[in-house]
Design a protein around this motif. Structure first.
Motif, PDB file in Angstrom:
ATOM      1  N   THR A  27       0.821  -1.203   0.000  1.00 63.35           N
ATOM      2  CA  THR A  27       0.000   0.000   0.000  1.00 63.35           C
ATOM      3  C   THR A  27       0.858   1.258   0.000  1.00 63.35           C
ATOM      4  O   THR A  27       1.974   1.274   0.532  1.00 63.35           O
ATOM      5  CB  THR A  27      -0.934   0.038   1.224  1.00 63.35           C
ATOM      6  OG1 THR A  27      -0.154   0.233   2.415  1.00 63.35           O
ATOM      7  CG2 THR A  27      -1.731  -1.259   1.346  1.00 63.35           C
ATOM      8  N   LEU A  28       0.314   2.294  -0.588  1.00 62.30           N
ATOM      9  CA  LEU A  28       0.991   3.591  -0.585  1.00 62.30           C
ATOM     10  C   LEU A  28       1.084   4.144   0.829  1.00 62.30           C
ATOM     11  O   LEU A  28       2.106   4.719   1.222  1.00 62.30           O
ATOM     12  CB  LEU A  28       0.223   4.565  -1.485  1.00 62.30           C
ATOM     13  CG  LEU A  28       0.716   6.012  -1.525  1.00 62.30           C
ATOM     14  CD1 LEU A  28       2.129   6.092  -2.088  1.00 62.30           C
ATOM     15  CD2 LEU A  28      -0.241   6.872  -2.351  1.00 62.30           C
ATOM     16  N   PHE A 114       6.395   2.305  -4.039  1.00 60.80           N
ATOM     17  CA  PHE A 114       5.040   2.108  -4.562  1.00 60.80           C
ATOM     18  C   PHE A 114       4.911   2.760  -5.939  1.00 60.80           C
ATOM     19  O   PHE A 114       4.370   2.162  -6.875  1.00 60.80           O
ATOM     20  CB  PHE A 114       4.009   2.700  -3.600  1.00 60.80           C
ATOM     21  CG  PHE A 114       2.582   2.479  -4.030  1.00 60.80           C
ATOM     22  CD1 PHE A 114       1.880   1.357  -3.614  1.00 60.80           C
ATOM     23  CD2 PHE A 114       1.942   3.388  -4.865  1.00 60.80           C
ATOM     24  CE1 PHE A 114       0.568   1.142  -4.019  1.00 60.80           C
ATOM     25  CE2 PHE A 114       0.637   3.186  -5.276  1.00 60.80           C
ATOM     26  CZ  PHE A 114      -0.056   2.062  -4.850  1.00 60.80           C
ATOM     27  N   ARG A 115       5.421   3.970  -6.074  1.00 58.99           N
ATOM     28  CA  ARG A 115       5.338   4.666  -7.365  1.00 58.99           C
ATOM     29  C   ARG A 115       6.187   3.965  -8.423  1.00 58.99           C
ATOM     30  O   ARG A 115       5.796   3.890  -9.595  1.00 58.99           O
ATOM     31  CB  ARG A 115       5.765   6.128  -7.201  1.00 58.99           C
ATOM     32  CG  ARG A 115       4.743   6.964  -6.430  1.00 58.99           C
ATOM     33  CD  ARG A 115       5.061   8.444  -6.515  1.00 58.99           C
ATOM     34  NE  ARG A 115       6.262   8.793  -5.771  1.00 58.99           N
ATOM     35  CZ  ARG A 115       6.264   9.158  -4.494  1.00 58.99           C
ATOM     36  NH1 ARG A 115       5.123   9.209  -3.811  1.00 58.99           N
ATOM     37  NH2 ARG A 115       7.391   9.485  -3.888  1.00 58.99           N
ATOM     38  N   LEU A 116       7.353   3.449  -8.024  1.00 59.50           N
ATOM     39  CA  LEU A 116       8.203   2.721  -8.966  1.00 59.50           C
ATOM     40  C   LEU A 116       7.488   1.479  -9.491  1.00 59.50           C
ATOM     41  O   LEU A 116       7.497   1.205 -10.705  1.00 59.50           O
ATOM     42  CB  LEU A 116       9.515   2.326  -8.285  1.00 59.50           C
ATOM     43  CG  LEU A 116      10.481   1.475  -9.126  1.00 59.50           C
ATOM     44  CD1 LEU A 116      11.025   2.275 -10.304  1.00 59.50           C
ATOM     45  CD2 LEU A 116      11.626   0.947  -8.257  1.00 59.50           C
ATOM     46  N   LEU A 117       6.867   0.718  -8.603  1.00 52.76           N
ATOM     47  CA  LEU A 117       6.164  -0.496  -9.016  1.00 52.76           C
ATOM     48  C   LEU A 117       4.975  -0.152  -9.911  1.00 52.76           C
ATOM     49  O   LEU A 117       4.739  -0.818 -10.928  1.00 52.76           O
ATOM     50  CB  LEU A 117       5.701  -1.265  -7.777  1.00 52.76           C
ATOM     51  CG  LEU A 117       5.116  -2.663  -7.997  1.00 52.76           C
ATOM     52  CD1 LEU A 117       6.099  -3.571  -8.716  1.00 52.76           C
ATOM     53  CD2 LEU A 117       4.694  -3.284  -6.664  1.00 52.76           C
ATOM     54  N   SER A 118       4.243   0.892  -9.569  1.00 53.08           N
ATOM     55  CA  SER A 118       3.113   1.326 -10.398  1.00 53.08           C
ATOM     56  C   SER A 118       3.585   1.754 -11.784  1.00 53.08           C
ATOM     57  O   SER A 118       2.959   1.429 -12.801  1.00 53.08           O
ATOM     58  CB  SER A 118       2.378   2.489  -9.725  1.00 53.08           C
ATOM     59  OG  SER A 118       1.781   2.094  -8.516  1.00 53.08           O
ATOM     60  N   PHE A 136      16.665  -1.990 -14.593  1.00 53.63           N
ATOM     61  CA  PHE A 136      16.265  -0.648 -14.165  1.00 53.63           C
ATOM     62  C   PHE A 136      15.454  -0.736 -12.872  1.00 53.63           C
ATOM     63  O   PHE A 136      15.692   0.018 -11.915  1.00 53.63           O
ATOM     64  CB  PHE A 136      15.431   0.008 -15.271  1.00 53.63           C
ATOM     65  CG  PHE A 136      14.973   1.408 -14.965  1.00 53.63           C
ATOM     66  CD1 PHE A 136      15.653   2.504 -15.476  1.00 53.63           C
ATOM     67  CD2 PHE A 136      13.857   1.640 -14.173  1.00 53.63           C
ATOM     68  CE1 PHE A 136      15.231   3.805 -15.198  1.00 53.63           C
ATOM     69  CE2 PHE A 136      13.428   2.926 -13.884  1.00 53.63           C
ATOM     70  CZ  PHE A 136      14.120   4.012 -14.401  1.00 53.63           C
ATOM     71  N   PHE A 137      14.507  -1.649 -12.840  1.00 51.08           N
ATOM     72  CA  PHE A 137      13.671  -1.810 -11.650  1.00 51.08           C
ATOM     73  C   PHE A 137      14.504  -2.267 -10.459  1.00 51.08           C
ATOM     74  O   PHE A 137      14.398  -1.715  -9.357  1.00 51.08           O
ATOM     75  CB  PHE A 137      12.552  -2.811 -11.934  1.00 51.08           C
ATOM     76  CG  PHE A 137      11.634  -3.046 -10.769  1.00 51.08           C
ATOM     77  CD1 PHE A 137      10.682  -2.105 -10.417  1.00 51.08           C
ATOM     78  CD2 PHE A 137      11.730  -4.208 -10.021  1.00 51.08           C
ATOM     79  CE1 PHE A 137       9.838  -2.311  -9.328  1.00 51.08           C
ATOM     80  CE2 PHE A 137      10.893  -4.427  -8.937  1.00 51.08           C
ATOM     81  CZ  PHE A 137       9.943  -3.472  -8.589  1.00 51.08           C
ATOM     82  N   GLY A 166      13.326   8.686 -13.753  1.00 48.15           N
ATOM     83  CA  GLY A 166      12.202   7.890 -13.276  1.00 48.15           C
ATOM     84  C   GLY A 166      11.453   7.197 -14.391  1.00 48.15           C
ATOM     85  O   GLY A 166      10.355   6.688 -14.179  1.00 48.15           O
ATOM     86  N   SER A 167      12.048   7.147 -15.578  1.00 50.69           N
ATOM     87  CA  SER A 167      11.343   6.624 -16.749  1.00 50.69           C
ATOM     88  C   SER A 167      11.977   5.340 -17.252  1.00 50.69           C
ATOM     89  O   SER A 167      13.182   5.303 -17.539  1.00 50.69           O
ATOM     90  CB  SER A 167      11.338   7.665 -17.875  1.00 50.69           C
ATOM     91  OG  SER A 167      10.704   8.853 -17.461  1.00 50.69           O
ATOM     92  N   PHE A 168      11.175   4.311 -17.382  1.00 53.84           N
ATOM     93  CA  PHE A 168      11.638   3.074 -17.995  1.00 53.84           C
ATOM     94  C   PHE A 168      11.874   3.301 -19.488  1.00 53.84           C
ATOM     95  O   PHE A 168      11.188   4.091 -20.129  1.00 53.84           O
ATOM     96  CB  PHE A 168      10.597   1.965 -17.803  1.00 53.84           C
ATOM     97  CG  PHE A 168      10.551   1.413 -16.413  1.00 53.84           C
ATOM     98  CD1 PHE A 168      11.297   0.302 -16.070  1.00 53.84           C
ATOM     99  CD2 PHE A 168       9.761   2.013 -15.442  1.00 53.84           C
ATOM    100  CE1 PHE A 168      11.260  -0.213 -14.782  1.00 53.84           C
ATOM    101  CE2 PHE A 168       9.713   1.510 -14.153  1.00 53.84           C
ATOM    102  CZ  PHE A 168      10.465   0.398 -13.821  1.00 53.84           C
TER     103      PHE A 168
END
Length: 207
Positions: A27-28, A114-118, A136-137, A166-168
């Motif tokens: 959860t966030l 959380f934001r990275l996984l989203s 990257f992840f 922050g961009s894949f």
């Protein structure tokens, strides 16, 4: 127990008894939690088959500080059907869920993670996952959790660059750089996991 609406990503599920399900949620607001979904398998009307790994939900929880919180209802969900159409993307998404579950403490908010996984799931829903996306992840997960490895050679420069955006899909790896990154990250992740990750072997075969 107090009720609270949370933004959550489902990491894994476990069938319990004849009709219930125990759900690992990231959860966030509260980090990783375990939730109890009563009668989740007996009635699709209540949860609508939305309690599956990689799904992102707005969920009402009756929070319990130690032990299982209760999943009361789901307000909204993103199920990423496009992600599930590509084997490489689905394999990477499930690996990401297992990695987050293995490395994060329970009840500790990690909003950056959380934001990275989203963001990863949004990326994988738009295009097929790659080995570069995986690395990257991984390096960003390790960095967020304070497990960042020493990046002391030119071959590892792309990993340093990964932590600056922050961009894949923005950072390019040569085959040699990708191989060097993989050796380092696999070793670093294994040192912080208490057990082998089941999804990793399958993902390795795909990559």
């Amino acid at each position: 127990m107090k009720s609270e609406q949370c933004h959550a990503i489902i990491l894994s599920t476990l069938n319990y008894g004849e009709s219930d399900r125990i759900v690992s949620l990231f959860t966030l607001e509260h980090g990783r939690l375990r939730g109890f979904a009563k009668s989740a398998r007996a009635s699709r009307k209540r949860f609508g088959g939305q309690l599956e790994p990689t799904n992102r939900l707005e969920v009402t929880l009756s929070l319990k500080e130690d032990g299982l919180s209760r999943i009361e209802r789901i307000e909204q969900s993103s199920c990423y059907p496009e992600l599930r159409e590509q084997l490489e993307s689905l394999a990477l998404a499930l690996y990401a869920c297992e990695l987050v579950e293995a490395l994060t403490p329970e009840g500790h908010p990690l909003p950056r993670l959380f934001r990275l996984l989203s963001t990863l799931f949004d990326h994988l829903a738009a295009q097929t996952g790659s080995a570069a996306d995986r690395r990257f992840f991984e390096i960003n997960v390790l960095n967020i959790l304070g497990y960042r490895p020493v990046l002391d050679t030119a071959l590892l420069q792309p990993l340093s660059d990964c932590m600056k955006t922050g961009s894949f899909g923005k950072i390019r790896f040569s085959d040699t750089e990708l191989e060097a990154a993989g050796r380092l990250l696999d070793r670093q992740i294994s040192s912080h996991c208490t057990h082998p990750l089941k999804s990793r072997a399958f993902l390795d075969n795909l990559n």
